[in-house]
Design a protein around this motif. Structure first.
Motif, short mmCIF file in Angstrom:
data_model
loop_
_atom_site.label_atom_id
_atom_site.label_comp_id
_atom_site.label_asym_id
_atom_site.label_seq_id
_atom_site.Cartn_x
_atom_site.Cartn_y
_atom_site.Cartn_z
N ASN B 28 22.90 20.29 -34.76
CA ASN B 28 23.01 21.66 -34.27
C ASN B 28 23.28 22.67 -35.39
O ASN B 28 23.62 23.82 -35.12
CB ASN B 28 24.11 21.75 -33.20
N HIS B 29 23.11 22.24 -36.62
CA HIS B 29 23.33 23.16 -37.74
C HIS B 29 22.10 24.00 -38.00
O HIS B 29 20.97 23.61 -37.69
CB HIS B 29 23.71 22.37 -39.01
N LEU B 30 22.33 25.19 -38.57
CA LEU B 30 21.26 26.16 -38.75
C LEU B 30 20.94 26.45 -40.22
O LEU B 30 19.88 26.98 -40.52
CB LEU B 30 21.64 27.48 -38.07
N TYR B 31 21.89 26.15 -41.11
CA TYR B 31 21.74 26.46 -42.53
C TYR B 31 21.65 25.16 -43.30
O TYR B 31 22.45 24.24 -43.08
CB TYR B 31 22.94 27.28 -43.04
N PHE B 32 20.71 25.11 -44.23
CA PHE B 32 20.46 23.89 -44.96
C PHE B 32 20.40 24.21 -46.45
O PHE B 32 19.97 25.29 -46.85
CB PHE B 32 19.14 23.24 -44.51
N GLY B 72 11.71 19.34 -36.31
CA GLY B 72 13.02 19.82 -35.87
C GLY B 72 14.20 19.09 -36.46
O GLY B 72 15.34 19.49 -36.23
N SER B 73 13.94 18.02 -37.24
CA SER B 73 15.08 17.26 -37.73
C SER B 73 15.11 17.07 -39.23
O SER B 73 16.18 17.01 -39.82
CB SER B 73 15.13 15.90 -37.04
N ASN B 74 13.97 17.01 -39.89
CA ASN B 74 13.95 16.71 -41.32
C ASN B 74 13.96 17.96 -42.18
O ASN B 74 13.49 19.03 -41.78
CB ASN B 74 12.70 15.89 -41.66
N PHE B 75 14.50 17.82 -43.38
CA PHE B 75 14.52 18.89 -44.38
C PHE B 75 14.21 18.21 -45.70
O PHE B 75 14.89 17.24 -46.08
CB PHE B 75 15.90 19.55 -44.38
#
Lengths: 112, 113
Positions: B28-32, B72-75
Motif C-alpha cells: 500500500n506504499h506510494l513512494y519508491f 502494480g507490484s514491481n519496481f
C-alpha cells in the motif's frame, strides 16, 4: 549543503555498559530525522523518526532525542544482540525532495 | 509484517552489460526509492518515484540508469551499460506517504567485473 556527521565511528561496549551515539546535522530546514540499524550485508532497518526539537522516542533499550543541531541515540544496558551499525539520516523541507541524507554510521560492538 | 523484497540477492556481470534489479515494495506504499552503498561508504540516494514518474534524482543517476514500475507490484532499476564503479549494494525502499519513514529491502549486491 545538507550534511550528516555521526560520532564516534566505532564504539566497543561491555554488556550492560550504557552509552550514547551522536548525530549532528546541517540542513536548510528539517522535515525529519531518522535512525536505522544495519546488520552486515543487510538493508537498513527502521528504528525511529523525530520531527521537532525536544522530541524523544523509545524502543526497548534504545532512546532517541533531538535538538536543533543534533540527535542522540542512547543505549541503556546493551546486550550483544545490539551490535550493529547505527545510521542517522535527515530529510529536508521544501520542494519535491523526500530523499534521505545519511551519515556514515556508528559501528557498535557489545561484548558479553 | 509487510516487507520490501529484492531480487536477485547477488548479481555478477561483465563491464558494459545491462542489469535489471527488481524490487517489490510494501503493497500500500506510494513512494519508491533506490539507494546504493559502496563497500565501506555511506548510503547514497539515487532516485525517488511517485505516481509513475521520477520525482527526484541525484547526480549519480545519469543516462545509464532508468527506473520503471511495469505493473502494480514491481519496481525496477536498470543500468544500461555497467561500469566497474557501479559495484555496490543497491537498496530499494518504499514509504506510505511523503516524509514518512522509508522501509528498506535486503539489497542486491552488484559486482561488475
Amino acid at each position: 549543503e545538507d550534511q550528516v556527521t555521526q560520532s564516534p565511528e566505532a564504539l566497543r561496549l561491555q554488556e550492560g555498559e550504557s552509552s550514547s551515539l551522536n548525530c549532528s546535522y546541517t540542513v536548510s530546514g528539517l522535515r525529519g530525522l531518522f535512525w536505522y540499524r544495519q546488520d552486515p550485508g543487510k538493508g537498513p532497518e527502521f528504528l525511529f523518526t523525530l520531527y521537532s526539537a525536544g522530541e524523544e522516542k523509545e524502543k526497548e533499550r534504545l532512546k532517541a532525542t533531538l535538538t536543533k543541531k543534533e540527535s542522540f541515540l542512547h543505549i541503556t544496558a546493551p546486550k550483544p544482540e545490539d551490535s550493529a551499525t547505527y545510521l542517522c539520516a535527515v530529510q529536508a523541507l521544501g520542494g519535491a525532495t523526500n530523499k534521505l541524507i545519511f551519515g556514515t554510521g556508528t559501528l557498535l560492538a557489545v561484548q558479553p | 509484517e509487510p516487507e520490501v523484497t529484492q531480487t536477485p540477492s547477488h548479481q555478477v556481470t561483465q563491464m558494459g552489460q545491462e542489469v535489471i534489479l527488481r524490487c517489490v515494495p510494501i503493497s500500500n506504499h506510494l513512494y519508491f526509492y533506490w539507494y546504493r552503498q559502496i563497500l565501506g561508504q555511506k548510503v547514497e540516494f539515487l532516485v525517488s518515484f511517485y505516481n509513475n514518474e521520477i520525482s527526484e534524482k541525484s547526480e549519480i543517476f545519469d543516462d545509464q540508469f532508468s527506473v520503471e514500475r511495469p505493473d502494480g507490484s514491481n519496481f525496477t532499476l536498470k543500468i544500461r551499460s555497467t561500469k566497474l564503479e557501479d559495484s555496490a549494494m543497491y537498496f530499494c525502499a518504499s514509504s506510505g506517504d511523503y516524509g514518512n519513514e522509508q522501509f528498506f529491502g535486503p539489497g542486491t549486491r552488484l559486482t561488475v567485473l
